[in-house]
Design a protein around this motif. Structure first.
Motif, mmCIF file in Angstrom:
data_model
loop_
_atom_site.group_PDB
_atom_site.id
_atom_site.type_symbol
_atom_site.label_atom_id
_atom_site.label_comp_id
_atom_site.label_asym_id
_atom_site.label_seq_id
_atom_site.Cartn_x
_atom_site.Cartn_y
_atom_site.Cartn_z
ATOM 1 N N ALA A 182 29.315 108.387 -15.556
ATOM 2 C CA ALA A 182 28.823 107.101 -15.061
ATOM 3 C C ALA A 182 29.001 107.031 -13.544
ATOM 4 O O ALA A 182 29.796 107.761 -12.951
ATOM 5 C CB ALA A 182 29.560 105.957 -15.742
ATOM 6 N N GLY A 183 28.271 106.134 -12.907
ATOM 7 C CA GLY A 183 28.281 106.041 -11.455
ATOM 8 C C GLY A 183 28.852 104.747 -10.935
ATOM 9 O O GLY A 183 29.605 104.031 -11.615
ATOM 10 N N LEU A 184 28.438 104.401 -9.709
ATOM 11 C CA LEU A 184 28.984 103.267 -8.980
ATOM 12 C C LEU A 184 28.728 101.940 -9.689
ATOM 13 O O LEU A 184 29.591 101.064 -9.742
ATOM 14 C CB LEU A 184 28.364 103.243 -7.579
ATOM 15 C CG LEU A 184 29.017 102.401 -6.501
ATOM 16 C CD1 LEU A 184 30.466 102.783 -6.307
ATOM 17 C CD2 LEU A 184 28.239 102.542 -5.200
ATOM 18 N N LEU A 185 27.551 101.774 -10.259
ATOM 19 C CA LEU A 185 27.204 100.506 -10.892
ATOM 20 C C LEU A 185 28.043 100.237 -12.137
ATOM 21 O O LEU A 185 28.431 99.093 -12.400
ATOM 22 C CB LEU A 185 25.714 100.482 -11.247
ATOM 23 C CG LEU A 185 24.756 100.444 -10.054
ATOM 24 C CD1 LEU A 185 23.311 100.456 -10.533
ATOM 25 C CD2 LEU A 185 25.014 99.198 -9.211
ATOM 26 N N ALA A 186 28.317 101.286 -12.909
ATOM 27 C CA ALA A 186 29.154 101.110 -14.097
ATOM 28 C C ALA A 186 30.557 100.663 -13.706
ATOM 29 O O ALA A 186 31.140 99.761 -14.335
ATOM 30 C CB ALA A 186 29.217 102.417 -14.889
ATOM 31 N N VAL A 187 31.095 101.269 -12.638
ATOM 32 C CA VAL A 187 32.415 100.867 -12.145
ATOM 33 C C VAL A 187 32.387 99.417 -11.687
ATOM 34 O O VAL A 187 33.330 98.650 -11.929
ATOM 35 C CB VAL A 187 32.858 101.794 -10.994
ATOM 36 C CG1 VAL A 187 34.189 101.323 -10.409
ATOM 37 C CG2 VAL A 187 32.988 103.225 -11.481
ATOM 38 N N LEU A 189 30.342 96.942 -12.703
ATOM 39 C CA LEU A 189 30.238 96.026 -13.845
ATOM 40 C C LEU A 189 31.586 95.815 -14.512
ATOM 41 O O LEU A 189 31.932 94.687 -14.904
ATOM 42 C CB LEU A 189 29.223 96.570 -14.853
ATOM 43 C CG LEU A 189 27.746 96.465 -14.449
ATOM 44 C CD1 LEU A 189 26.879 97.266 -15.401
ATOM 45 C CD2 LEU A 189 27.308 94.991 -14.435
ATOM 46 N N ILE A 190 32.345 96.883 -14.636
ATOM 47 C CA ILE A 190 33.681 96.763 -15.231
ATOM 48 C C ILE A 190 34.599 95.963 -14.321
ATOM 49 O O ILE A 190 35.329 95.074 -14.771
ATOM 50 C CB ILE A 190 34.269 98.167 -15.490
ATOM 51 C CG1 ILE A 190 33.431 98.908 -16.531
ATOM 52 C CG2 ILE A 190 35.723 98.063 -15.940
ATOM 53 C CD1 ILE A 190 33.758 100.382 -16.647
ATOM 54 N N THR A 191 34.541 96.256 -13.023
ATOM 55 C CA THR A 191 35.449 95.634 -12.062
ATOM 56 C C THR A 191 35.241 94.127 -11.956
ATOM 57 O O THR A 191 36.201 93.377 -11.828
ATOM 58 C CB THR A 191 35.274 96.284 -10.669
ATOM 59 O OG1 THR A 191 35.555 97.689 -10.778
ATOM 60 C CG2 THR A 191 36.210 95.660 -9.652
ATOM 61 N N VAL A 192 33.994 93.671 -11.997
ATOM 62 C CA VAL A 192 33.734 92.235 -11.844
ATOM 63 C C VAL A 192 33.628 91.509 -13.176
ATOM 64 O O VAL A 192 33.827 90.291 -13.249
ATOM 65 C CB VAL A 192 32.446 91.995 -11.019
ATOM 66 C CG1 VAL A 192 32.566 92.629 -9.652
ATOM 67 C CG2 VAL A 192 31.209 92.512 -11.747
ATOM 68 N N GLY A 193 33.326 92.250 -14.250
ATOM 69 C CA GLY A 193 33.151 91.591 -15.539
ATOM 70 C C GLY A 193 34.457 91.150 -16.179
ATOM 71 O O GLY A 193 34.563 90.042 -16.718
ATOM 72 N N LEU A 194 35.480 92.000 -16.085
ATOM 73 C CA LEU A 194 36.762 91.663 -16.710
ATOM 74 C C LEU A 194 37.433 90.441 -16.090
ATOM 75 O O LEU A 194 37.973 89.604 -16.819
ATOM 76 C CB LEU A 194 37.688 92.881 -16.668
ATOM 77 C CG LEU A 194 37.253 94.055 -17.562
ATOM 78 C CD1 LEU A 194 38.162 95.249 -17.361
ATOM 79 C CD2 LEU A 194 37.257 93.635 -19.032
ATOM 80 N N PRO A 195 37.439 90.271 -14.749
ATOM 81 C CA PRO A 195 37.998 89.033 -14.193
ATOM 82 C C PRO A 195 37.280 87.777 -14.659
ATOM 83 O O PRO A 195 37.903 86.710 -14.796
ATOM 84 C CB PRO A 195 37.843 89.233 -12.677
ATOM 85 C CG PRO A 195 37.868 90.705 -12.484
ATOM 86 C CD PRO A 195 37.140 91.254 -13.682
ATOM 87 N N LEU A 196 35.978 87.874 -14.903
ATOM 88 C CA LEU A 196 35.255 86.709 -15.423
ATOM 89 C C LEU A 196 35.745 86.352 -16.826
ATOM 90 O O LEU A 196 35.919 85.164 -17.159
ATOM 91 C CB LEU A 196 33.757 86.980 -15.437
ATOM 92 C CG LEU A 196 33.061 87.045 -14.075
ATOM 93 C CD1 LEU A 196 31.585 87.373 -14.246
ATOM 94 C CD2 LEU A 196 33.222 85.722 -13.320
#
Length: 516
Positions: A182-187, A189-196
């Motif tokens: 996986a690339g930058l976008l997958a990282v 999505l994980i980085t900003v999705g979990l705090p939400l």
């Protein structure tokens, strides 16, 4: 400190430090993992986009600080109607702010390549990255109301435990997907999705702790005026903070390219970690000082000022000593040897002014709690503007070290020439009394650790995590022994006579008075 709720402090600070410990360990592991999987350019774009969206914090307009201030005040006075009006008005305002932020994100996605020299092969990825991160920040504005409620109720531990769960899950998911290509976008999505997801969990807890009805009829002009009077000044500080700490990546990316950001990050990120550690301690002083100010208890405010900054010094000084003595080894072990030559000078340049700032972290929070942060806003805004101007002037002739110098000079000026004099005058404490009671003991407790670390450095230079851990353990044991002695003898929390320089506080200028 005997009058202050020690159990609440220990509960909040303990969970904050545990949360930060997890976050720092996660950052130490994930940063090189992501860097070596994505490369210097992609990682530089990652830092650049998060720096750009970091400016969205300006659109907070100080609303969250007013939520914390007035939730703590109104719950202390049991004013349910005022709390309801405040929360509903803040939610409506934040929803408007989030919508505006999303529109700006869409515009930024269109013109990104015209503002920053992003390589053609990364332009599409950079646009999508900006959209993902910007959209999550926009949604985070209305959800932030619930976090502010918990802070006003001094339930910081709820925020901390949700952060811990989010951070640990983030590590697992990022490692899993990067190892599968996986690339930058997958990282992202994980980085900003979990705090939400963590924010939704906080919303549930906040509504149980402080049940508030939501309806258009509770959106009130009077509540908006109260927020505006308080948060207007806070907004100036938010703008200044972005100029202080979020311009470096933008200036370097504009004049030196995205790859250079990575080398600056090697040194600057370490002092950012130190700031997070101390800020997690200092944040408890906002609701504490707000309640003391509402009760008219100036003696308690003075004790919070001295003991609070002493606690910040206990935390800051050993970290600063480690950065100065072991900084080269930390950067080498963490990111790699090639980042030491440029990263360590940046770390040294930033450590001194950051230390001056962090040992006084309680001071700013007390001004926020008292709603007397007007002069601080003006001074901080001037400092932020000077930071940006100096960084732009110095980055071309001196590279990333010039940018670091542009940050260091104004920051040191604020915390040498303004902050200590202003607080001592505001609270009626003699400067010599404040300096002696707040900082003499932490400096003495830190001295044995410095000696141990220097001796360890002469014995061997750390090049691996194990060697670095041995040095840190030796220094940490020396410091823990000193702090343990101070705690057992009750010297760590004892505050002596704070003989006021005057019998009453100076009058507050009308421009900074809070509307009642």
């Amino acid at each position: 400190m005997r009058k202050i709720e020690k159990n609440q402090i220990i509960k909040n600070v303990g969970s904050s430090w545990f949360s930060l410990g997890v976050n720092i360990l996660v950052g130490i592991f994930l940063s090189p993992f992501i860097l070596h999987h994505l490369g210097d350019t992609a990682f530089g774009i990652w830092v650049l986009i998060f720096s750009v969206t970091g400016y969205y914090g300006i659109f907070d307009f100080g609303i969250r600080s007013s939520i914390i201030r007035y939730v703590s005040k109104y719950t202390a006075t049991h004013d349910v109607n005022e709390v309801t009006g405040l929360i509903n008005t803040a939610m409506f305002t934040y929803t408007c702010v989030g919508t505006l932020s999303l529109l700006l994100t869409l515009v930024g996605c269109i013109y990104l390549d015209r503002v920053f020299p992003v390589e053609p092969s990364f332009q599409s990825t950079a646009r999508w990255l900006l959209f993902v991160v910007g959209a999550s920040v926009s949604l985070g504005f209305p959800l932030g109301v619930f976090g502010g409620m918990l802070e006003g109720l001094q339930q910081f531990y709820i925020l901390n435990w949700t952060n811990i769960a989010s951070s640990l899950l983030r590590v697992v998911l990022i490692v899993f997907y990067l190892r599968r290509g996986a690339g930058l976008l997958a990282v992202a999505l994980i980085t900003v999705g979990l705090p939400l997801l963590a924010s939704f969990a906080r919303a549930v807890v906040a509504m149980r702790a402080l049940p508030v009805k939501f309806s258009w009829k509770y959106v009130e002009r009077s509540s908006f005026r109260h927020m505006a009077n308080y948060s207007g000044i806070t907004f100036m500080i938010i703008v200044a903070s972005r100029l202080r700490f979020k311009t470096d990546a933008l200036v370097i990316g504009k004049f030196l390219g995205a790859a250079a950001i990575t080398y600056f990050y090697a040194g600057s990120r370490l002092v950012d970690y130190a700031s997070e550690v101390v800020s997690s301690l200092a944040q408890i002083f906002v609701p504490m000082s707000s309640q003391s100010d509402a009760a008219g208890n100036i003696d308690r405010l003075r004790k919070i000022f001295v003991a609070g900054n002493r606690a910040c010094a206990f935390t800051t000084l050993p970290i600063s000593a480690v950065f100065i003595i072991l900084g080269k080894s930390i950067i080498e072990v963490w990111l790699g040897k090639k980042y030491v030559a440029l990263g360590y000078p940046v770390l040294l340049i930033l450590t001194v002014p950051y230390t001056l700032m962090l040992v006084q972290s309680a001071s700013g929070r007390i001004l926020f709690g008292m709603a007397r942060h007007g002069k601080l806003a003006v001074v901080t805004l001037i400092e932020g503007a000077a930071n940006l101007i100096l960084s732009i002037l110095l980055v071309r002739p001196f590279g990333i070290m010039g940018d670091a110098i542009g940050t260091a000079i104004p920051l040191a000026g604020t915390f040498l020439l303004f902050m200590p004099f202003h607080l001592c005058s505001r609270l009626g404490i003699r400067m010599t009394v404040y300096l002696r009671q707040a900082y003499m003991l932490p400096l003495m407790m830190c001295a044995p650790m410095v000696i141990v670390l220097m001796l360890m450095q002469r014995w061997f230079v750390a090049h691996t995590y194990f060697q670095l851990s041995v040095q840190l353990l030796a220094g940490g044991l020396a410091y823990a022994a000193c702090v343990g002695w101070a705690y057992v003898t009750d010297k760590a929390f004892h505050v002596g006579d704070l003989a006021p320089a005057t019998e009453e506080l100076p009058k507050i200028p009308p421009a900074y008075q809070e509307e009642v």
